[in-house]
Design a protein around this motif. Structure first.
Motif, PDB file in Angstrom:
ATOM      1  N   ALA A 191      -6.865  34.253  28.151  1.00 43.80           N
ATOM      2  CA  ALA A 191      -7.118  35.240  29.195  1.00 43.80           C
ATOM      3  C   ALA A 191      -6.747  36.618  28.659  1.00 43.80           C
ATOM      4  O   ALA A 191      -6.005  36.746  27.687  1.00 43.80           O
ATOM      5  N   VAL A 192      -7.279  37.637  29.318  1.00 46.96           N
ATOM      6  CA  VAL A 192      -6.979  39.015  28.944  1.00 46.96           C
ATOM      7  C   VAL A 192      -6.126  39.651  30.029  1.00 46.96           C
ATOM      8  O   VAL A 192      -6.463  39.578  31.213  1.00 46.96           O
ATOM      9  N   THR A 206     -12.552  43.140  38.977  1.00 43.79           N
ATOM     10  CA  THR A 206     -13.050  41.811  39.316  1.00 43.79           C
ATOM     11  C   THR A 206     -12.207  40.776  38.591  1.00 43.79           C
ATOM     12  O   THR A 206     -11.528  41.091  37.607  1.00 43.79           O
ATOM     13  N   SER A 207     -12.258  39.531  39.088  1.00 41.02           N
ATOM     14  CA  SER A 207     -11.542  38.438  38.437  1.00 41.02           C
ATOM     15  C   SER A 207     -12.493  37.480  37.739  1.00 41.02           C
ATOM     16  O   SER A 207     -12.084  36.408  37.281  1.00 41.02           O
ATOM     17  N   MET A 208     -13.753  37.842  37.644  1.00 42.66           N
ATOM     18  CA  MET A 208     -14.732  37.021  36.943  1.00 42.66           C
ATOM     19  C   MET A 208     -14.372  36.936  35.460  1.00 42.66           C
ATOM     20  O   MET A 208     -13.763  37.855  34.913  1.00 42.66           O
ATOM     21  N   ARG A 210      -0.313  33.576  32.646  1.00 44.95           N
ATOM     22  CA  ARG A 210      -0.712  34.624  33.595  1.00 44.95           C
ATOM     23  C   ARG A 210       0.290  34.810  34.717  1.00 44.95           C
ATOM     24  O   ARG A 210       0.257  35.816  35.423  1.00 44.95           O
ATOM     25  N   GLN A 211       1.189  33.863  34.893  1.00 42.54           N
ATOM     26  CA  GLN A 211       2.182  33.978  35.970  1.00 42.54           C
ATOM     27  C   GLN A 211       3.375  34.837  35.572  1.00 42.54           C
ATOM     28  O   GLN A 211       4.263  35.072  36.383  1.00 42.54           O
ATOM     29  N   MET A 212       3.412  35.328  34.323  1.00 49.25           N
ATOM     30  CA  MET A 212       4.593  36.041  33.843  1.00 49.25           C
ATOM     31  C   MET A 212       4.820  37.365  34.552  1.00 49.25           C
ATOM     32  O   MET A 212       5.947  37.735  34.837  1.00 49.25           O
ATOM     33  N   TYR A 247      -5.457  39.856  35.378  1.00 48.71           N
ATOM     34  CA  TYR A 247      -5.850  38.856  34.392  1.00 48.71           C
ATOM     35  C   TYR A 247      -7.292  38.403  34.608  1.00 48.71           C
ATOM     36  O   TYR A 247      -7.732  38.198  35.742  1.00 48.71           O
ATOM     37  N   ARG A 248      -8.000  38.231  33.486  1.00 42.52           N
ATOM     38  CA  ARG A 248      -9.333  37.640  33.512  1.00 42.52           C
ATOM     39  C   ARG A 248      -9.466  36.677  32.341  1.00 42.52           C
ATOM     40  O   ARG A 248      -9.079  36.993  31.221  1.00 42.52           O
ATOM     41  N   LEU A 249      -9.988  35.486  32.611  1.00 44.08           N
ATOM     42  CA  LEU A 249     -10.253  34.546  31.532  1.00 44.08           C
ATOM     43  C   LEU A 249     -11.308  35.122  30.597  1.00 44.08           C
ATOM     44  O   LEU A 249     -12.213  35.839  31.045  1.00 44.08           O
TER      45      LEU A 249
END
Length: 334
Positions: free
Chosen positions: A166-167, A178-180, A248-250, A256-258
């Motif tokens: 993820a980025v 967006t979260s796409m 991503r939970q950090m 975050y986006r995959l």
């Protein structure tokens, strides 16, 4: 260089004052100063800026302080574990890990280990992937969880899963609207923050290789020591960072986006010594098998299937003792 000198330096660095450090250590100031001077002479660099008030560390001093803290911490762990084993006849299992594995299955595995082997004294040591291989061969750890494939004939590496990447983006970035999933090419021209800075090869090289394989032309690459620093710099809008999706939970102050690519993955690799048939290694493999068979939410949400049925070793070949994922039983058609 000896442990006493490390303790002396740490005391001065913490107190930022030779007088207070000497009082804390219960020694006179002249021998304390002399030991620090001998340490600097051995290293060939200055560790402290003595003419400042309070005393400050040089860049080399800050690095040495971090490493000295880790060395003394490890020594204390070793002493405590040795006493426990000697006095209580407890077995010890030392686990090496990279920080990002704490956001996947490692905590679950350790809980299961404590339930099934309450007599086991579990020690954990944070080590980069390449450091784990040497630590295994030297007997400093018993098993390791890393992210870098290796070809060392003395260590078996089993790929547990391929984890999506993820980025992490600054909240103010146009890409954060967006979260796409994000096409890798949208990172063209971006300033990329990678970790760890050293030792190499590392997760940083995996990220750079993945982006290069997608034809991404980066603007600038900033190398930092750890994932926490990298994400902090993203939050401060210094750039973007590619991380394992489970991490991503950090932080909640970045977006975050995959990465939108089946090839944008990082392996989670279980390492152990070749021909190690200890009962606790057998137990660890059994618990990993059970954990993956349960299909936990973090596994479905963040990972891709491995390239072969079950778990593969670091060279893409299935090891002698492999952990098979259970398939649902097929029912006959009426």
């Amino acid at each position: 260089m000896d442990l006493r000198q490390l303790r002396y330096f740490i005391a001065v660095a913490r107190e930022r004052n030779f007088t207070r450090a000497s009082e804390q250590l219960h020694i006179a100031q002249p021998p304390l100063s002399r030991q620090i001077q001998l340490l600097e002479e051995e290293l060939g660099v200055s560790l402290l800026i003595r003419h400042s008030r309070p005393v400050q560390m040089t860049e080399a001093g800050r690095l040495f302080y971090e490493q000295a803290m880790q060395v003394l911490g490890r020594v204390e762990q070793m002493q405590a574990a040795t006493r426990r084993v000697g006095l209580n006849q407890r077995s010890v299992l030392s686990i090496g890990f990279v920080a990002s594995t704490l956001y996947g299955g490692l905590p679950t595995l350790m809980r299961k280990l404590r339930e099934h082997a309450p007599e086991l004294d579990i020690q954990v040591v944070e080590l980069m992937s390449v450091q784990q291989i040497q630590a295994l061969k030297e007997g400093r750890i018993d098993i390791g969880f890393g992210r870098v494939r290796h070809s060392d004939p003395n260590v078996t590496g089993i790929v547990l899963r391929e984890e999506r990447l993820a980025v992490a983006l600054p909240m103010g970035s146009p890409m954060a609207h967006t979260s796409m999933p994000l096409p890798p090419t949208e990172l063209d021209g971006q300033k990329l923050i990678v970790y760890p800075k050293e030792p190499r090869p590392s997760f940083a090289d995996q990220v750079l290789s993945t982006l290069n394989g997608h034809g991404v032309q980066l603007g600038e690459v900033l190398e930092v020591r750890e994932i926490q620093t990298a994400l902090g710099l993203v939050a401060a809008e210094f750039g973007v960072c590619v991380i394992p999706s489970s991490a991503r939970q950090m932080r909640r102050d970045v977006h975050y986006r995959l990465l939108d690519s089946d090839r944008a993955t990082s392996p989670v690799i279980f390492n152990h010594r070749v021909n190690d048939n200890s009962k606790y290694l057998v137990l660890v493999k059994q618990l990993i098998e059970e954990m993956y068979a349960e299909r936990p939410s973090w596994l479905d949400a963040h990972n891709l299937p491995t390239t072969a049925e079950g778990l593969n070793d670091g060279n893409g070949q299935e090891p002698e003792h492999t952990v098979k994922r259970k398939r649902p039983r097929r029912t006959a058609k009426p």
